[in-house]
Design a protein around this motif. Structure first.
Motif, short mmCIF file in Angstrom:
data_model
loop_
_atom_site.label_atom_id
_atom_site.label_comp_id
_atom_site.label_asym_id
_atom_site.label_seq_id
_atom_site.Cartn_x
_atom_site.Cartn_y
_atom_site.Cartn_z
N ARG A 129 4.44 -8.18 32.77
CA ARG A 129 4.70 -9.00 33.95
C ARG A 129 3.47 -9.79 34.36
O ARG A 129 3.58 -10.78 35.08
N GLN A 130 2.30 -9.37 33.92
CA GLN A 130 1.09 -10.13 34.18
C GLN A 130 0.81 -11.15 33.08
O GLN A 130 -0.19 -11.86 33.12
N GLY A 131 1.71 -11.23 32.08
CA GLY A 131 1.58 -12.24 31.04
C GLY A 131 0.90 -11.76 29.78
O GLY A 131 0.39 -12.57 29.00
N ALA A 132 0.88 -10.44 29.53
CA ALA A 132 0.16 -9.90 28.38
C ALA A 132 0.70 -10.43 27.05
O ALA A 132 -0.04 -10.49 26.07
N LEU A 133 1.98 -10.78 26.99
CA LEU A 133 2.57 -11.27 25.74
C LEU A 133 2.68 -12.79 25.69
O LEU A 133 3.25 -13.33 24.75
N ASN A 134 2.13 -13.47 26.69
CA ASN A 134 2.14 -14.94 26.64
C ASN A 134 1.21 -15.46 25.56
O ASN A 134 1.52 -16.40 24.84
N ASP A 135 0.04 -14.83 25.46
CA ASP A 135 -0.94 -15.22 24.44
C ASP A 135 -1.22 -14.11 23.45
O ASP A 135 -1.95 -14.31 22.48
N GLY A 136 -0.66 -12.94 23.68
CA GLY A 136 -0.92 -11.80 22.80
C GLY A 136 0.34 -11.33 22.10
O GLY A 136 1.44 -11.83 22.34
N SER A 137 0.17 -10.35 21.22
CA SER A 137 1.29 -9.82 20.43
C SER A 137 1.65 -8.42 20.90
O SER A 137 0.91 -7.78 21.67
N VAL A 138 2.79 -7.93 20.42
CA VAL A 138 3.20 -6.56 20.73
C VAL A 138 2.19 -5.57 20.14
O VAL A 138 1.91 -4.53 20.74
N ASP A 139 1.64 -5.90 18.98
CA ASP A 139 0.63 -5.03 18.37
C ASP A 139 -0.59 -4.89 19.30
O ASP A 139 -1.12 -3.79 19.48
N GLN A 140 -1.02 -6.00 19.87
CA GLN A 140 -2.18 -5.96 20.78
C GLN A 140 -1.84 -5.20 22.05
O GLN A 140 -2.68 -4.45 22.58
N LEU A 141 -0.63 -5.38 22.56
CA LEU A 141 -0.21 -4.63 23.74
C LEU A 141 -0.19 -3.13 23.46
O LEU A 141 -0.66 -2.33 24.27
N ALA A 142 0.33 -2.76 22.30
CA ALA A 142 0.37 -1.35 21.94
C ALA A 142 -1.04 -0.77 21.81
O ALA A 142 -1.28 0.37 22.22
N ASP A 143 -1.97 -1.56 21.26
CA ASP A 143 -3.36 -1.09 21.15
C ASP A 143 -3.96 -0.79 22.52
O ASP A 143 -4.68 0.20 22.69
N ARG A 144 -3.66 -1.64 23.51
CA ARG A 144 -4.18 -1.42 24.86
C ARG A 144 -3.63 -0.14 25.47
O ARG A 144 -4.28 0.48 26.31
N LEU A 145 -2.44 0.27 25.02
CA LEU A 145 -1.82 1.48 25.54
C LEU A 145 -2.11 2.70 24.70
O LEU A 145 -1.69 3.80 25.03
N GLY A 146 -2.81 2.51 23.59
CA GLY A 146 -3.12 3.63 22.71
C GLY A 146 -1.93 4.10 21.91
O GLY A 146 -1.84 5.29 21.55
N LEU A 147 -0.99 3.19 21.59
CA LEU A 147 0.22 3.54 20.85
C LEU A 147 0.34 2.66 19.62
O LEU A 147 -0.34 1.64 19.49
N SER A 148 1.22 3.05 18.72
CA SER A 148 1.56 2.16 17.63
C SER A 148 2.63 1.20 18.11
O SER A 148 3.41 1.52 19.01
N SER A 149 2.67 0.00 17.53
CA SER A 149 3.66 -0.97 17.96
C SER A 149 5.08 -0.47 17.67
O SER A 149 6.02 -0.74 18.43
N ARG A 150 5.23 0.27 16.59
CA ARG A 150 6.55 0.81 16.25
C ARG A 150 7.02 1.80 17.32
O ARG A 150 8.18 1.76 17.76
N HIS A 151 6.11 2.65 17.78
CA HIS A 151 6.49 3.63 18.81
C HIS A 151 6.77 2.93 20.13
O HIS A 151 7.71 3.31 20.86
N LEU A 152 6.00 1.88 20.47
CA LEU A 152 6.24 1.15 21.71
C LEU A 152 7.63 0.50 21.70
O LEU A 152 8.36 0.56 22.69
#
Length: 489
Positions: free
Chosen positions: A95-118
Motif C-alpha cells: 500500500r506504500q508502493g513497494a511493488l511500483n518500482d520493485g518486484s515480488v522477490d524484493q518484497l519477499a526479501d524485505r520480509l525474510g521469506l521466499s517469493s514462492r512462500h509469500l
C-alpha cells in the motif's frame, strides 16, 4: 474475513452503517458494479448481491467500482488482519508502493521469506497474488487523483506507480470502464494543482467514532519546533522522502467521516507513499468495532471506552524520528523532550524555506546526519547521547530496520540490544513508529497507576498477565489508560 456473515452484511448494508465502511464490499451481479456499504444508490435485489471482503476481491471477480460511492475513498480494509503476520506486513508495504518500482522477490526479501512462500500465503489468506493486489491499489489511487485533483493525467499516472501513460490508460479503461479524461469531466468541482511538483488536496475516510480533538492535542503537545506545528485545528509538518521535499497539512473534513490532507511535494512519485503514511499516522484504517468488542470485556477499559469511544493510536511520520523522540523522552517530561528535540533539529536538521507556514523551518535529521553530529552541543546526560549515537549508527548502516518487517518480538529483541534501550522504550517505538496494535510497555508507570484499584499498585508482570485478554489490541488499551490519567488530573 474471507467468509463473510451474510446476515451481518445485509443489516449493515440496509442501515448504510458507516462503522462497516471498507470492511466489506457489495457486488451486484446484474450490473457488474461493486459498492461500499454506505452507497446512496437504491438497494439492489437481494438475489443479485454477492459480498466481497476486499475491493481487490471484487475486482478479481470482474466487478467495476461504483462511480457514485467511489470505493477508492473507503477506509482501508483490514481484511488480512488476524491471518498471517507476514501477509499483514506485506500488505502495508504494498500500500506504500513497494511493488511500483520493485518486484515480488524484493518484497519477499524485505520480509525474510521466499517469493514462492509469500505468493502461497497471499493465495491462502487474500485469494489474490501480491501483483494483483498492487495493480488494484494503483488503479484505485489513480481514480482518486483523477476525481479529487486537477493534476495532469500524465502526472496522475506517474504518481500512481504506472511506468507509462499508455499502460495507465489501458488499465484505467479496463478497470473503470471509462477513460481518465472522461471520468474527470464528470466532476462537479475542481481543486488547484501547482505547475511543477505535486500540490493537491485529498479526502481520507475513517470509520467512526474518531476523537479528532484528542488526536490533534496529542500531536500538539509533542510537536517538534521547526518541523511540526499545530494551530487552528490543523497539523502541519515538513517531510523528506529520498530526494523529495515538501510539507503536509491535515485537518478534519468539513463534513462526513474523514480528514482532509493537503500535500505539497517536489516529486510526484512520493505521493502514494505520503498518503499511506498519513493514514497510518492518524490511524484511519482502524476498526473500532473489533477493538472495542475485545477491550470492553475488561470492566475498567469498558468504562473508559464508553466515556471516550473515539481514541485512536497516534502513529508517526518518520520511524527514526519517533525512535529518537522515545530515547530523549526517557525519564523527562513531554515539555522537556520537546525542548531537546528542538535543539537537535537546529543543530543537525536541514533548513526548509516555505511561504506556506513560516513556523516550519527545518527537516528532521536523517540517521546519517545524527550519527555525524556533535552531541556535546545538546544538553543531555552522556549515557543518553551514547544511546542516540548508537541508534543513529545502526539505522544508517542498515544493521537495524525500523520497518517492523520481522514482527514485534524480533523488533523488541533487536531494539533492546542497543545500549540504553529497554523494553519500555522498544514497545513505545513499536506502538508509534511501527503502528503495532499489540505493543505493550507493561512497566510504564502511567499504565500501572491507571490499573491501580486499591492501595497496592500492580507490578509490570501483573499488568502483562491482565493484558493477555486485550490481545491483539493492547496498544489501544494503553491509549485509554493514559487518557484516563489526563482526565483524572
Amino acid at each position: 474475513m474471507m467468509h463473510l456473515d451474510r446476515d451481518v452484511c445485509d443489516r449493515a448494508r440496509l442501515a448504510r452503517d458507516p462503522r462497516f465502511d471498507g470492511l466489506f464490499f457489495i457486488g451486484v451481479k446484474s450490473t457488474g458494479i461493486y459498492c461500499r456499504p454506505i452507497c446512496p444508490a437504491r438497494p439492489p435485489r437481494p438475489e443479485n448481491i454477492v459480498y466481497f471482503p476486499t475491493a481487490a476481491a471484487a475486482a478479481a471477480a470482474g466487478m467495476r467500482p461504483c462511480l457514485r460511492c467511489r470505493p477508492e475513498t473507503a477506509p482501508g480494509t483490514p481484511a488480512w488482519n488476524g491471518t498471517s503476520a507476514s501477509v499483514s506486513r506485506a500488505m502495508h508495504l504494498i500500500r506504500q508502493g513497494a511493488l511500483n518500482d520493485g518486484s515480488v522477490d524484493q518484497l519477499a526479501d524485505r520480509l525474510g521469506l521466499s517469493s514462492r512462500h509469500l505468493r502461497r500465503l497471499f493465495r491462502k489468506h487474500i485469494g489474490a497474488t501480491p501483483n494483483v493486489i498492487a495493480g488494484h491499489q494503483r488503479l484505485l489511487f489513480a481514480k482518486k487523483l483523477v476525481m479529487e485533483t486537477d493534476m495532469p493525467i500524465t502526472q496522475v499516472a506517474l504518481a500512481s506507480g504506472y511506468g507509462s501513460l499508455r499502460r495507465f490508460n489501458a488499465a484505467f479503461r479496463k478497470g473503470v470502464g471509462r477513460t481518465p479524461s472522461r471520468m474527470r469531466s464528470s466532476r462537479s468541482q475542481t481543486r488547484p494543482v501547482a505547475a511543477s511538483g505535486v500540490r493537491c488536496i485529498l479526502d481520507l475516510s475513517y470509520r467512526p467514532p474518531y476523537d479528532w480533538d484528542r488526536m490533534l492535542a496529542f500531536f500538539q503537545r509533542r510537536a517538534i519546533p521547526g518541523v511540526e506545528h499545530v494551530s487552528d485545528g490543523t497539523y502541519r509538518r515538513t517531510v523528506r522522502l529520498g530526494s523529495g521535499r515538501g510539507e503536509i497539512a491535515v485537518r478534519h473534513a468539513a463534513k462526513g467521516f474523514g480528514l482532509t490532507l493537503e500535500v505539497c511535494l517536489t516529486d510526484d512519485r512520493d505521493l502514494m507513499f505520503t498518503v499511506e503514511r498519513v493514514k497510518r499516522m492518524f490511524d484511519l484504517d482502524a476498526n473500532p468495532q473489533a477493538i472495542h468488542s475485545t477491550l470492553c470485556h475488561d470492566p475498567l477499559l469498558g468504562r473508559l471506552i464508553r466515556q471516550t469511544p473515539g481514541l485512536r493510536l497516534p502513529g508517526s511520520w518518520d520511524p527514526f524520528e519517533t525512535a529518537v523522540r522515545a530515547v530523549i523522552g526517557q525519564q523527562i517530561s513531554i515539555k522537556g523532550a520537546v525542548t531537546q528535540m528542538g535543539r537537535l533539529v537546529r543543530q543537525a536538521g536541514k533548513a526548509y524555506d516555505t511561504v506556506e507556514d513560516v513556523r516550519l523551518t527545518h527537516f528532521f535529521p536523517e540517521a546519517a546526519e545524527l550519527a555525524d553530529m556533535d552531541w556535546t552541543a545538546i544538553g543531555m546526560p552522556g549515557a543518553r547521547r551514547k544511546t542516540l549515537r548508537l541508534l543513529a549508527e545502526k539505522v544508517d548502516s542498515g544493521a537495524l530496520s525500523l520497518e517492523g518487517t520481522a514482527g514485534l518480538p524480533a523488533f523488541i529483541d533487536a531494539m533492546t540490544q542497543i545500549y540504553g534501550i529497554g523494553e519500555w522504550t522498544a514497545n513505545y517505538i513499536a506502538m508509534r513508529a511501527l503502528d503495532e496494535p499489540d505493543a505493550f510497555p507493561a512497566s510504564d508507570l502511567g499504565i500501572l497507576k491507571a490499573l491501580q484499584e486499591g492501595p497496592d499498585r500492580p507490578t509490570g508482570k501483573q499488568a502483562s498477565a491482565r493484558a493477555e485478554n486485550w490481545r491483539p489490541w493492547r496498544a489501544y488499551a494503553c491509549m485509554y489508560l493514559w487518557h484516563s490519567l489526563e482526565e483524572a488530573g
